[in-house]
Scaffold this active site. Sequence first.
Site, PDB file in Angstrom:
ATOM      1  CE  LYS A 124       2.299  48.002 -27.263  1.00  0.00           C
ATOM      2  NZ  LYS A 124       1.160  48.923 -26.637  1.00  0.00           N
ATOM      3  CG  HIS A 182      17.428  48.420 -28.951  1.00  0.00           C
ATOM      4  ND1 HIS A 182      16.812  48.708 -27.914  1.00  0.00           N
ATOM      5  CD2 HIS A 182      17.442  46.889 -29.181  1.00  0.00           C
ATOM      6  CE1 HIS A 182      16.475  47.314 -27.531  1.00  0.00           C
ATOM      7  NE2 HIS A 182      16.845  46.800 -28.199  1.00  0.00           N
TER       8      HIS A 182
END
Length: 174
Positions: free
Chosen positions: A101, A36
Amino acid sequence: MKKIELPLKEEDILNLKVGEWVELNGPCYSARDSAHRRICEALEKGEKLPIDLKGITIYYMGPSPAPPGRIIGSCGPTTSKRMDPFTPKLLSLGVKGFIGKGKRNIEVRDAIKNFKGIYFVTIGGAGAYLSEKIKKIELVAYEDLGPEAIYYLELFHFPVMVAIDSYGRDFFDK
């Protein structure tokens, strides 16, 4: 359990509600925080990205090496909040879905609502089970990052729960 084909369609995104379990089938990409960061650095420099972000779903995971006879090793979700600094930008560029998560910050939740995206969670600690739900994996970019490189994946009956829906409703706020 509802079955959803990837890439996500706007109609599917708008109809999915927080807390709903679905099975995902089709193409997505894996990327973690290092990938990212590189994507955002490339954007700042005006460089071409290694993948087209429009309409894709990103799974936050880094696979372990594949054991003999398997295409992928354990591949459970990583903690999503590490991607929070990058997520609003990726949503603004067309990414529609994320799988990980844990809870996201308020900026991510607002960006998901504003850009009509969706955040799914899957089962933490079940990487071996989830590896059986991936039918194809190909290295796409940033090979030097090892398991944190960007991989193309094909999901098959991959179980996820809607944790933030396109209306900004957050499962973790219940």
